[in-house]
Design a protein around this motif. Sequence first.
Motif, PDB file in Angstrom:
ATOM      1  N   TYR A  19       0.954  -1.345   0.031  1.00 47.97           N
ATOM      2  CA  TYR A  19      -0.088  -0.046   0.100  1.00 47.97           C
ATOM      3  C   TYR A  19       1.048   1.364   0.010  1.00 47.97           C
ATOM      4  CZ  TYR A  19      -3.987  -3.065   0.994  1.00 47.97           C
ATOM      5  OH  TYR A  19      -4.757  -4.027   0.806  1.00 47.97           O
ATOM      6  N   ILE A  20       1.960   1.116   0.665  1.00 51.68           N
ATOM      7  CA  ILE A  20       2.898   2.488   0.525  1.00 51.68           C
ATOM      8  C   ILE A  20       3.249   2.705  -1.035  1.00 51.68           C
ATOM      9  CG2 ILE A  20       5.097   3.068   1.341  1.00 51.68           C
ATOM     10  CD1 ILE A  20       4.708   1.801   3.984  1.00 51.68           C
ATOM     11  N   ALA A  21       3.851   1.708  -1.582  1.00 48.34           N
ATOM     12  CA  ALA A  21       4.086   1.645  -2.871  1.00 48.34           C
ATOM     13  C   ALA A  21       2.904   2.228  -3.797  1.00 48.34           C
ATOM     14  CB  ALA A  21       4.858   0.439  -3.379  1.00 48.34           C
ATOM     15  N   SER A  22       1.788   1.486  -3.425  1.00 49.48           N
ATOM     16  CA  SER A  22       0.724   1.894  -4.514  1.00 49.48           C
ATOM     17  C   SER A  22       0.206   3.455  -4.320  1.00 49.48           C
ATOM     18  CB  SER A  22      -0.532   1.145  -3.879  1.00 49.48           C
ATOM     19  OG  SER A  22      -0.451  -0.155  -4.337  1.00 49.48           O
ATOM     20  N   VAL A  23       0.440   3.992  -3.126  1.00 51.78           N
ATOM     21  CA  VAL A  23      -0.005   5.523  -2.688  1.00 51.78           C
ATOM     22  C   VAL A  23       0.977   6.416  -3.513  1.00 51.78           C
ATOM     23  CG1 VAL A  23      -0.134   7.158  -0.889  1.00 51.78           C
ATOM     24  CG2 VAL A  23      -1.108   4.968  -0.443  1.00 51.78           C
ATOM     25  N   LEU A  24       2.291   5.935  -3.479  1.00 48.62           N
ATOM     26  CA  LEU A  24       3.339   6.737  -3.876  1.00 48.62           C
ATOM     27  C   LEU A  24       3.128   6.769  -5.520  1.00 48.62           C
ATOM     28  CD1 LEU A  24       6.465   5.726  -1.897  1.00 48.62           C
ATOM     29  CD2 LEU A  24       5.216   7.640  -1.743  1.00 48.62           C
ATOM     30  N   MET A  25       2.806   5.415  -6.004  1.00 46.28           N
ATOM     31  CA  MET A  25       2.501   5.518  -7.395  1.00 46.28           C
ATOM     32  C   MET A  25       1.441   6.227  -8.026  1.00 46.28           C
ATOM     33  SD  MET A  25       4.090   1.875  -8.777  1.00 46.28           S
ATOM     34  CE  MET A  25       4.041   2.130 -10.439  1.00 46.28           C
ATOM     35  N   THR A  26       0.385   6.186  -6.822  1.00 46.49           N
ATOM     36  CA  THR A  26      -0.834   6.890  -7.392  1.00 46.49           C
ATOM     37  C   THR A  26      -0.696   8.542  -7.558  1.00 46.49           C
ATOM     38  OG1 THR A  26      -2.476   5.133  -6.548  1.00 46.49           O
ATOM     39  CG2 THR A  26      -3.331   7.443  -6.426  1.00 46.49           C
ATOM     40  N   VAL A  27       0.182   8.967  -6.764  1.00 50.21           N
ATOM     41  CA  VAL A  27       0.221  10.560  -6.618  1.00 50.21           C
ATOM     42  C   VAL A  27       1.516  10.809  -7.293  1.00 50.21           C
ATOM     43  CG1 VAL A  27      -1.007  10.727  -4.251  1.00 50.21           C
ATOM     44  CG2 VAL A  27       1.599  10.547  -4.494  1.00 50.21           C
ATOM     45  N   ALA A  28       2.069  10.227  -8.019  1.00 50.52           N
ATOM     46  CA  ALA A  28       3.209  10.555  -9.110  1.00 50.52           C
ATOM     47  C   ALA A  28       3.281  11.839  -9.711  1.00 50.52           C
ATOM     48  CB  ALA A  28       3.824   9.096  -9.544  1.00 50.52           C
ATOM     49  N   PHE A  29       2.284  11.673 -10.506  1.00 46.80           N
ATOM     50  CA  PHE A  29       1.958  12.737 -11.458  1.00 46.80           C
ATOM     51  C   PHE A  29       1.653  13.903 -10.825  1.00 46.80           C
ATOM     52  CE2 PHE A  29      -0.085  15.403 -14.316  1.00 46.80           C
ATOM     53  CZ  PHE A  29       0.690  15.359 -15.686  1.00 46.80           C
ATOM     54  N   LEU A  30       1.033  14.060  -9.688  1.00 44.51           N
ATOM     55  CA  LEU A  30       0.742  15.232  -9.199  1.00 44.51           C
ATOM     56  C   LEU A  30       1.890  15.756  -8.365  1.00 44.51           C
ATOM     57  CD1 LEU A  30      -1.363  17.172  -7.543  1.00 44.51           C
ATOM     58  CD2 LEU A  30      -1.538  15.399  -5.807  1.00 44.51           C
ATOM     59  N   VAL A  31       2.936  14.904  -7.870  1.00 46.83           N
ATOM     60  CA  VAL A  31       3.919  15.317  -7.115  1.00 46.83           C
ATOM     61  C   VAL A  31       4.859  16.023  -8.308  1.00 46.83           C
ATOM     62  CG1 VAL A  31       6.322  14.437  -5.988  1.00 46.83           C
ATOM     63  CG2 VAL A  31       3.916  13.680  -5.402  1.00 46.83           C
ATOM     64  N   VAL A  32       5.155  15.312  -9.393  1.00 52.84           N
ATOM     65  CA  VAL A  32       5.831  15.844 -10.630  1.00 52.84           C
ATOM     66  C   VAL A  32       5.448  17.078 -10.980  1.00 52.84           C
ATOM     67  CG1 VAL A  32       6.765  15.218 -12.782  1.00 52.84           C
ATOM     68  CG2 VAL A  32       6.702  13.558 -11.250  1.00 52.84           C
ATOM     69  N   ARG A  33       4.219  17.270 -11.085  1.00 50.78           N
ATOM     70  CA  ARG A  33       3.711  18.627 -11.730  1.00 50.78           C
ATOM     71  C   ARG A  33       3.483  19.605 -10.712  1.00 50.78           C
ATOM     72  NH1 ARG A  33       3.197  20.607 -16.353  1.00 50.78           N
ATOM     73  NH2 ARG A  33       1.908  19.234 -17.534  1.00 50.78           N
ATOM     74  N   LYS A  34       3.626  19.436  -9.371  1.00 59.16           N
ATOM     75  CA  LYS A  34       3.698  20.509  -8.449  1.00 59.16           C
ATOM     76  C   LYS A  34       4.870  20.554  -7.738  1.00 59.16           C
ATOM     77  CE  LYS A  34      -0.877  21.298  -8.656  1.00 59.16           C
ATOM     78  NZ  LYS A  34      -1.361  22.934  -8.882  1.00 59.16           N
ATOM     79  N   ALA A  35       5.997  19.844  -8.156  1.00 57.61           N
ATOM     80  CA  ALA A  35       7.389  19.921  -7.231  1.00 57.61           C
ATOM     81  C   ALA A  35       7.972  21.148  -7.623  1.00 57.61           C
ATOM     82  CB  ALA A  35       7.983  18.721  -7.529  1.00 57.61           C
ATOM     83  N   PRO A  36       8.345  21.982  -6.767  1.00 60.99           N
ATOM     84  CA  PRO A  36       9.008  23.194  -7.197  1.00 60.99           C
ATOM     85  C   PRO A  36      10.654  22.775  -7.717  1.00 60.99           C
ATOM     86  CG  PRO A  36       8.127  23.527  -4.985  1.00 60.99           C
ATOM     87  CD  PRO A  36       7.844  22.136  -5.493  1.00 60.99           C
ATOM     88  N   GLY A  37      10.862  23.710  -8.624  1.00 59.15           N
ATOM     89  CA  GLY A  37      12.384  23.277  -9.084  1.00 59.15           C
ATOM     90  C   GLY A  37      12.276  22.081 -10.433  1.00 59.15           C
ATOM     91  N   LEU A  38      11.311  21.388 -10.263  1.00 58.28           N
ATOM     92  CA  LEU A  38      10.900  20.442 -11.332  1.00 58.28           C
ATOM     93  C   LEU A  38       9.846  20.722 -12.307  1.00 58.28           C
ATOM     94  CD1 LEU A  38      11.786  17.749 -12.560  1.00 58.28           C
ATOM     95  CD2 LEU A  38       9.967  16.631 -11.092  1.00 58.28           C
ATOM     96  N   CYS A  39       8.755  21.363 -12.025  1.00 60.75           N
ATOM     97  CA  CYS A  39       7.617  21.544 -12.639  1.00 60.75           C
ATOM     98  C   CYS A  39       7.891  22.769 -13.540  1.00 60.75           C
ATOM     99  CB  CYS A  39       6.409  22.019 -11.832  1.00 60.75           C
ATOM    100  SG  CYS A  39       6.634  23.522 -10.688  1.00 60.75           S
ATOM    101  N   GLU A  40       8.826  23.644 -13.450  1.00 57.37           N
ATOM    102  CA  GLU A  40       9.306  24.766 -14.137  1.00 57.37           C
ATOM    103  C   GLU A  40       9.760  24.027 -15.601  1.00 57.37           C
ATOM    104  OE1 GLU A  40      10.262  24.502 -11.064  1.00 57.37           O
ATOM    105  OE2 GLU A  40       9.480  26.291 -10.107  1.00 57.37           O
ATOM    106  N   HIS A  41      10.433  23.080 -15.564  1.00 56.07           N
ATOM    107  CA  HIS A  41      11.015  22.438 -16.849  1.00 56.07           C
ATOM    108  C   HIS A  41      10.146  21.540 -17.666  1.00 56.07           C
ATOM    109  CE1 HIS A  41      14.826  24.239 -15.202  1.00 56.07           C
ATOM    110  NE2 HIS A  41      14.650  23.348 -14.080  1.00 56.07           N
TER     111      HIS A  41
END
Length: 307
Positions: free
Chosen positions: A26-48
Motif C-alpha cells: 500500500y505504501i508503494a501504491s500510494v506513491l505511484m498513485t500521486v506520482a504525476f501530482l508530485v511531478v507536476r507540483k514539485a518546485p524546481g522540477l515543474c518549471e521545466h
Amino acid sequence: MGLITGLCTFLYHLPQIYKWLLKPYYIASVLMTVAFLVVRKAPGLCEHLATQREDGNSCDFDWRELEILMFLSAIVMMKNRRAITLEQHVGNLFLFSKVANVILFFRLDIRLGILYLVMCVAFVMTCKPPLYMGPEYIKYFSDKTIDEELQKDSRVTWIVEFYANWSSDCQSFAPVLAELSLKYNCAGLRFGKVDIGRYGEVAERYRISTSPLAKQLPSLVLFQGGKELMRRPMVDNKARAVSWTFSEENIIREFNLNELFQKAKKLNKSRGLKEEEQNGTAPEEGSDELQSETDNLEEPTESKKDQ
C-alpha cells in the motif's frame, strides 16, 4: 448526506486504513498513485515541464489533464458501485490511478511515460496484495482431502470457496467469507476453501474455469453429503459466469444460511438428547465426532492455512 456518510465510513475504517499504510504494497501504491501530482507540483522540477496552458504556468494542470482526471474519477465511482469491501474500493482507486498516470506521463514526456510504465511492471511483478490473515472458521482443502472431507458425514453441509491467490476478486472476498464463517459455522454447517490455482485437477473435477475471461473466480458451492446442491456464480452456455455480487447479504439470502444454521443447531441438539436417552448404549456412528467438533468451536481461532 452522501458526504457525511462517506466521512463517517472513512472515520470508522481509519484504524484499518492506518494498518494498511504500514504495508509495503500500500505504501508503494500510494506513491505511484500521486506520482504525476508530485511531478507536476514539485518546485524546481515543474518549471521545466511542458504545458498547454495559455498563461504558460507549467506548475499547474492544463485543461486536458483536468479532463483525464475527471474521467478517472467517473470510472472509479462507476466501478465502486459494485465494490463490497473497503479493499475493493481502494484497489479500484489504485488501479485506475496508475492507468491515468501512464497516460498523463506519456502525454507530458515520452521518457517519463516509459519510466513510469517500467515501474508499474516491476510493481506488479514484485508486490502482491497482502492476504487476509484474520480469524475464521474455515478448513483449507488440498486435492487429496476435499472429496474425502465432503463425503465424510452426510449430515454436514459444506460451503466451499474455489479460489486462486492471484485473483484480486478472491482476495477481496476473503474477509467476507471469514466473517460469515464466524457467524454461521457449527458442527452441521462447515466452511471450506480450496486453491484451484494450485490444484488444477480440482478445478477440472468440479468444472470451474480458472481463466480470467470466464470470471468464475471465486466460486462458492454448497455441498450436502458430497453432492453439489447449488453454486454462485452460475455459468451460462458459453462457460462464462453470470454476473453476481459476492456480498454478505447476497450469500445469506441465496444460500439460506439462516435456515441452514437453525437446522444444523437442531441436529446437534437432537444428537445430544439421543445420546443422553441411550444412557450408556453405543452412540450412533459419527455422533461423537459431531459433538467434539461442536465443543471445539467455542472460541474463534486463526486457521493454519494450507499455502
